[in-house]
Design an enzyme around this catalytic site. Structure first.
Site, short mmCIF file in Angstrom:
data_model
loop_
_atom_site.label_atom_id
_atom_site.label_comp_id
_atom_site.label_asym_id
_atom_site.label_seq_id
_atom_site.Cartn_x
_atom_site.Cartn_y
_atom_site.Cartn_z
N GLY A 679 -4.32 -25.44 101.21
CA GLY A 679 -3.04 -25.26 100.53
C GLY A 679 -2.11 -26.42 100.80
O GLY A 679 -2.28 -27.19 101.75
N CYS A 680 -1.08 -26.55 99.96
CA CYS A 680 -0.17 -27.70 100.07
C CYS A 680 0.70 -27.63 101.32
O CYS A 680 0.76 -28.58 102.11
CB CYS A 680 0.70 -27.79 98.82
SG CYS A 680 1.53 -26.24 98.38
#
Length: 867
Positions: A679-680
């Site tokens: 995920g970012c």
């Protein structure tokens, strides 16, 4: 020409109306009131006034003739047989005012559609917020008890929302949330509380309509013992249609219809009896499109021939129902077409004579049917028609060399059911160029203009043509046309227009296998260098084909842009339910159109070895059936799978490798088949914390702020620019899925508090890290520089990085390293572009590694932040 007015425009039209009772903004009960009844049982004058006003407004959508004929058509059956309208859950969220306006129009002309809605997107959102990952098998939602409580809550809320919106517009609507569908378990062990409809109770629907209220249904069903079951809304709509046999079945669709994958245009009409077999052979009819056409055909085969299915956009509902041209894609059984080259081939001469009597000259007695038939014996002609000859067309050769449409005779039924489009399509397949003429006062002049590429008018007649490019031939046609008109002034208009489609109307912790987890232990602060350096330059130079499933979002678009410039990668398929049939923009290696890949399509592509890398850019909880489809293929094993969702980030089977190259062992990634893309938020936080893991005394706290692109494309307060202006929105302050991801990968608990800000892209983390032993800012900074030595996408800075500087860049910047006076904690700041290194750039890194390319191939050098 036919005027088209959307629901929004119609509301504005009402505002401009000279009728005093009309609201300046929207429909109001003052003008669009519910039908009222007098004491004697008759409908009041007020209702007739309202109905008359709405019909006048409909005349702005189509002609008076069209509106009147369709109203007559729709009121020729009982009220419950008018239409079944299936509304997707996303439409209630995104287009509720437009939907309510469209339904209000129908209601106030005395039409009562049966409305059935879904609520899929709302269910997924609630489940995600509650930390429940949606699970599917073959596209069917697994509905356990907890999920069912959410499903039922969502259905009740969305049903009430739609009913309330209608009531505010003066529409009497009745919520029907149960008691209609009887069902058995589809497969209790496999799907849990999912139903297979066994019966439909018409009574609640009929009672609603008899009481003058629109029935608004959910697709919840009950077993004989009263257990509530979840049923797919499309399936439920089909069952309702089978019971009521309506004239129209409407599926509201964001794209507004089926898109011809070759031309990029909307298919206007599909007549199944004539076109079905050939249509399925078309190269663009595959995957979800093919499945939808097959399902609709199966439904219509059990309904009266007059029934049809319309796939349209919300704003086009009135246009589809009340105009000849329609708006979306109309699918009906129709009739098989006839093609005759001689009079002897007509087996029913009486039908032929009846059709010819529609001709103006024959009806006026200028020429008899027999005389015209006699004239056909001496010329070469081709006649086209449907089985009952509701439409008859006769094409003859002409001295100009351009075939002439000598007769085009259609009954009202032929026009109403759009047999005319199907006949013209058949002609266009056989004749690359054609000319014909009609009277200027012909009620279907606009239809002819739509079919033509050029026109010329004189003395009350219009010459039309298509397929003629040279001016000499056009001049010759016009000269011959002029000789056939003996009176009046000439006004010429030649307009070359685009070609039309041949069918115009016609979806325990998983710890790193990483260098740092082996080497960074307490007391080893003197260890220097990167324990997981980038691999040597890639050895592979062969081309690889990438299939991008879920290409509509920001991440998919960025990945497409990078693949377009990649030396070895090329796109083979891009899948997006919303964009199906549209041409892919921003990709120049070849022409690609969006498709809507379904489970069977995935299996076929994998079996035929058509894909080297699968990229799943799908929402959480959706990916698993697609992965299972790939793995279930007997020949499966060659292709690689990159999943951008959170579905496999917590895998404990060892089948999935966590794809964060700067922290995970690159050799493991390179040798993997299935990679879970981080995920970012999680990527930036792990990179900012990892070097200090051996020296952390307690839980680090992460204050994260993202631009609103991180909230996706689905409208919400978190991506509403006006709501975000001068604002900061905190959300999911405990238990966010990225908190779990960061904790599991680092092997220690963290506290993560995400926020959304008013900028578009880019994330900033301010991270407080408690220290187990005293350190200086310089010591920590040197540790980070040693740890990330040689990493092209990580920059270590002495200053706090700014989010404006990371936007559009393909890396992570870590800096500040502000140590407290007691040297018992350090504050680290990290920035990352959530769409790039936080998603698409990282995905490309992983593709490069598994395909044995250079890790940074295709990542623009001018945007790489280098250390």
């Amino acid at each position: 020409m036919i005027k088209t007015v959307s629901a929004t425009a119609t509301r504005n039209l009402l505002a401009r109306s000279s009728i005093k009772a009309v609201s300046a903004k929207n429909f109001t009960p003052a003008i669009l009131s519910t039908p009222s009844f007098s004491n004697t049982g008759g409908i009041s004058v007020k209702y007739y006034s309202t109905r008359s006003t709405v019909i006048q407004l409909l005349n702005n959508i189509g002609s008076k003739r069209e509106v009147e004929q369709y109203l007559k058509y729709f009121t020729s059956v009982s009220q419950q047989q008018f239409a079944v309208i299936k509304v997707g859950g996303a439409i209630i969220t995104q287009q509720l005012p437009e939907l309510a306006s469209c339904l209000a129009f129908l209601y106030h002309v005395g039409l009562y559609p049966i409305v059935l809605h879904g609520t899929g997107p709302q269910i997924n959102e609630i489940l995600e917020n509650e930390g429940i990952e949606p699970d599917y098998i073959d596209g069917i939602r697994i509905t356990d008890g907890k999920t069912m409580s959410v499903v039922r809550k969502c259905f009740l809320e969305q049903n009430l929302k739609l009913v309330t919106a209608l009531e505010k517009m003066g529409v009497h609507a009745r919520p029907i949330t149960g008691g209609v569908f009887q069902a058995n378990y589809l497969d209790k062990e496999k799907y849990h509380l999912v139903g297979d409809i066994s019966g439909v109770n018409k009574a609640p629907i009929e009672a609603s309509i008899q009481a003058g209220a629109l029935p608004i249904l959910t697709s919840l069903a009950e077993t004989p013992s009263g257990q509530i079951l979840n049923v797919n809304a499309d399936v439920a709509a089909g069952e309702i249609a089978r019971v009521f046999e309506p004239l129209k079945i409407v599926y509201l669709n964001e794209k507004g219809g089926i898109i011809n994958g070759n031309t990029g245009e909307k298919v206007s009409v599909i007549n199944l009896d004539e076109e079905y077999e050939d249509l399925l052979k078309e190269s663009w009819v595959k995957y979800g499109t093919k499945l939808k056409i097959k399902e609709i055909r199966e439904l219509l085969m059990h309904l009266p021939r007059s029934s049809s299915v319309a796939i349209i956009d919300v704003d086009d509902l009135q246009k589809e129902l009340f105009t000849d041209s329609g708006a979306g894609t109309l699918i009906r059984r129709g009739y098989k077409l006839l093609k005759r080259d001689s009079l002897d081939e007509f087996t029913q001469p009486d039908l032929l004579r009846t059709a010819l009597q529609r001709d103006e000259k024959i009806a006026a007695g200028v020429i008899s049917v027999a005389s015209y038939l006699k004239s056909l014996e001496s010329v070469k002609f081709t006649a086209y028609g449907d089985e009952p000859l509701e439409v008859l067309a006769v094409v003859q050769q002409d001295e100009s060399g351009v075939a002439k449409l000598d007769k085009f005779l259609a009954s009202k039924t032929g026009w109403l059911n759009n047999v005319t489009d199907n006949i013209f399509s058949a002609i266009k397949k056989d004749y690359t160029s054609l000319q014909w003429s009609v009277k200027e006062d012909d009620p279907y002049t606009s239809w002819h203009f739509a079919k033509a590429e050029g026109s010329y008018s004189k003395n009350g007649e219009i010459l039309f043509w298509y397929g003629i490019d040279d001016t000499a031939t056009v001049s010759k046609l016009i000269g011959a046309f002029n000789k056939s008109t003996l009176h009046g002034n000439t006004s010429a208009q030649s307009s070359q227009k685009r070609s039309y489609s041949t069918m115009r109307r016609v979806t325990p912790q998983n710890v790193f296998n990483s260098g740092f987890s082996k080497q960074f232990k307490r007391g080893l602060a003197t260890v220097s260098g990167n324990p997981n350096p980038p691999l040597k330059k890639g050895t592979n130079t062969k081309k690889a084909r990438v299939a991008l499933v879920g290409a509509r979002g920001f991440t998919g678009q960025n990945l497409i842009s990078m693949i377009d410039k990649h030396p070895y990668l090329e796109l083979s398929h891009v899948s997006s339910r919303e964009l199906q049939g549209q041409k892919l923009k921003g990709y120049n290696k070849k022409e690609i159109f969006y498709s809507n890949l379904q489970i069977e399509d995935i299996k076929n592509l994998e079996a035929n070895d058509e894909v080297d890398v699968w990229v799943m850019a799908l929402p959480n909880g959706v990916c698993k059936p697609f992965v299972q489809a790939i793995e279930s293929t007997p020949s499966s094993g060659k292709s690689k799978i990159i999943d951008l969702s959170a579905d496999f980030r917590f895998d404990t089977t060892g089948e999935w490798v966590y794809g964060l190259p700067e922290l995970n062992d690159r050799t493991n990634i390179s040798n993997a088949r299935k990679i879970s893309n981080p995920g970012c938020y999680a990527t930036a936080a792990q990179i900012a914390i990892a070097p200090l893991v051996p020296y952390i005394s307690s839980t680090p706290s992460i204050f994260g702020v993202s631009g609103y692109s991180g909230a996706g494309t689905k409208p919400s307060p978190k991506n509403d620019v006006n709501f975000l202006k001068n604002n900061l929105i905190p959300y999911s302050l405990t238990g966010h899925i990225h908190e779990r991801e960061i904790s599991s990968k680092l092997g220690l608990p963290v506290a993560f508090m995400p926020h959304v800000a008013q900028w578009f892209q880019g994330i900033t983390h301010t991270i407080n890290i408690p220290l187990a032993e005293p350190m200086t800012s310089r010591d920590i900074r040197n540790m980070y520089q040693d740890r990330y030595q040689g990493e092209q996408l990580i920059t270590v800075s002495g200053e706090a990085p700014l989010v404006k500087d990371i936007s559009g860049k393909h890396g992570v910047v870590v800096g500040e390293f502000n140590v407290s006076a007691k040297q018992d904690r350090v504050v680290v700041v990290a920035t990352i572009d959530n769409l790039l290194k936080g998603a698409s750039t990282q995905c490309l890194q992983n593709i490069n590694l598994v395909m044995k390319y250079d890790e940074y191939a295709g990542i623009p050098d001018d945007l790489i932040i280098r250390g």
